[in-house]
Write a protein that holds these residues in place. Structure first.
Motif, short mmCIF file in Angstrom:
data_model
loop_
_atom_site.label_atom_id
_atom_site.label_comp_id
_atom_site.label_asym_id
_atom_site.label_seq_id
_atom_site.Cartn_x
_atom_site.Cartn_y
_atom_site.Cartn_z
N PRO A 96 -10.21 29.25 67.08
CA PRO A 96 -10.47 30.04 65.61
C PRO A 96 -10.19 31.67 65.58
CG PRO A 96 -12.41 28.56 66.37
CD PRO A 96 -11.45 28.68 67.54
N TYR A 97 -9.57 31.84 64.56
CA TYR A 97 -9.13 33.13 64.13
C TYR A 97 -8.04 33.71 64.98
CZ TYR A 97 -13.70 32.38 62.00
OH TYR A 97 -14.68 31.82 61.34
N ILE A 98 -7.61 32.97 65.91
CA ILE A 98 -6.43 33.20 66.61
C ILE A 98 -5.16 32.35 66.26
CG2 ILE A 98 -5.39 33.46 69.07
CD1 ILE A 98 -7.43 35.34 68.61
N SER A 99 -5.44 31.18 66.27
CA SER A 99 -4.19 30.00 65.86
C SER A 99 -3.83 30.08 64.62
CB SER A 99 -4.75 28.68 66.49
OG SER A 99 -4.88 28.77 67.86
N VAL A 100 -2.76 30.10 64.21
CA VAL A 100 -2.26 29.81 62.88
C VAL A 100 -1.15 28.61 62.71
CG1 VAL A 100 -2.70 31.94 61.73
CG2 VAL A 100 -0.72 31.95 62.93
N ALA A 101 -1.25 27.81 61.70
CA ALA A 101 0.09 26.91 61.61
C ALA A 101 0.93 27.66 60.71
CB ALA A 101 -0.70 25.68 61.03
N VAL A 102 2.09 27.46 60.86
CA VAL A 102 3.57 28.07 60.45
C VAL A 102 4.40 27.28 60.19
CG1 VAL A 102 2.81 30.52 61.28
CG2 VAL A 102 4.49 28.83 62.59
N ASP A 103 5.24 27.49 59.18
CA ASP A 103 6.68 26.69 59.12
C ASP A 103 7.47 27.43 60.49
OD1 ASP A 103 9.18 25.72 58.60
OD2 ASP A 103 8.92 26.19 56.46
N PRO A 104 7.89 26.69 61.41
CA PRO A 104 8.59 27.16 62.57
C PRO A 104 10.16 27.66 62.06
CG PRO A 104 8.33 24.95 62.86
CD PRO A 104 7.33 25.25 61.60
N LYS A 105 10.49 27.19 60.67
CA LYS A 105 11.85 27.50 60.37
C LYS A 105 11.74 29.25 59.72
CE LYS A 105 13.19 23.27 58.91
NZ LYS A 105 13.55 22.10 57.75
N VAL A 106 10.53 29.29 59.39
CA VAL A 106 10.14 30.69 59.08
C VAL A 106 9.62 31.75 60.06
CG1 VAL A 106 9.04 32.06 57.32
CG2 VAL A 106 9.65 30.03 56.51
N GLY A 129 1.88 19.54 58.21
CA GLY A 129 2.77 18.83 57.23
C GLY A 129 2.83 19.42 55.74
N ALA A 130 1.81 20.06 55.42
CA ALA A 130 2.06 21.01 54.21
C ALA A 130 2.34 22.50 54.48
CB ALA A 130 0.50 20.67 53.62
N ILE A 131 2.33 22.77 55.53
CA ILE A 131 2.87 24.13 55.89
C ILE A 131 4.43 24.46 55.60
CG2 ILE A 131 2.41 26.08 57.35
CD1 ILE A 131 -0.06 24.87 56.19
N LYS A 132 4.70 24.98 54.61
CA LYS A 132 6.09 25.08 54.35
C LYS A 132 6.31 26.42 53.80
CE LYS A 132 7.28 20.82 55.68
NZ LYS A 132 7.60 20.65 57.26
N GLY A 133 7.50 27.22 53.99
CA GLY A 133 7.77 28.33 53.54
C GLY A 133 6.70 29.32 53.77
N SER A 134 6.35 30.06 52.75
CA SER A 134 5.30 31.11 52.90
C SER A 134 3.94 30.69 52.60
CB SER A 134 5.73 32.23 51.58
OG SER A 134 5.52 31.96 50.44
N ARG A 135 3.73 29.82 53.53
CA ARG A 135 2.23 29.50 53.37
C ARG A 135 1.90 29.29 55.10
NH1 ARG A 135 -0.46 23.71 51.65
NH2 ARG A 135 -2.48 23.88 52.44
#
Length: 146
Positions: free
Chosen positions: A79-89, A115-121
């Motif tokens: 918590p508060y360390i891990s973030v899910a990202v779009d690895p293409k970004v 799955g929903a983490i795309k682009g600037s999210r």
């Protein structure tokens, strides 16, 4: 006699037959000293920040699943360390700074994908499902470097 009970995420206190409610207390992301942003390598403005926890609703895995709580990078979700990202970004393993509208800066690590983490999210891991729902969607500026 004082009794306490957890009711729908609210703490109900029964004192002399009366009921008092207190909103749940969520952990706030730790505040970090602000590093001059010009020293960071990449910047993405107006990023949609959502929140998740490691529960089955958010991640699709039950506690008895061997990969429960394990991120796409193989690390345990923190918590508060891990973030899910779009690895293409943003590449996995990158250091990520979330800069909130009030200027609060939180340093995180790109540990996960979704799955929903795309682009600037970006999806920030938090302590519980109720906290993820309570925090909702926010807009942040993101800085990152590998």
């Amino acid at each position: 006699m004082l009794k306490t009970a957890l009711i729908a995420g609210m703490c109900a206190l029964f004192l002399d037959g009366s009921i008092q409610y207190a909103p749940p207390q969520f952990s706030k992301p730790p505040e970090h000293s602000v590093v001059p942003v010009k020293d960071k390598h990449e910047k993405i403005e107006d990023v949609r920040l959502t929140h998740y926890c490691i529960c089955e609703n958010c991640c699709g895995k039950t506690p008895d699943h061997p990969a429960y709580g394990i991120t796409a990078s193989g690390r345990t979700a923190e918590p508060y360390i891990s973030v899910a990202v779009d690895p293409k970004v943003i590449p996995l393993g990158s250091t990520v700074w979330l800069v909130y509208e009030d200027g609060t800066t939180v340093e995180c690590r790109a540990d996960d994908t979704g799955g929903a983490i795309k682009g600037s999210r970006i999806d920030l891991c938090v302590s519980s499902h109720s906290e993820a729902r309570e925090r909702g969607v926010e807009s942040v500026t993101v800085y990152w470097k590998e």
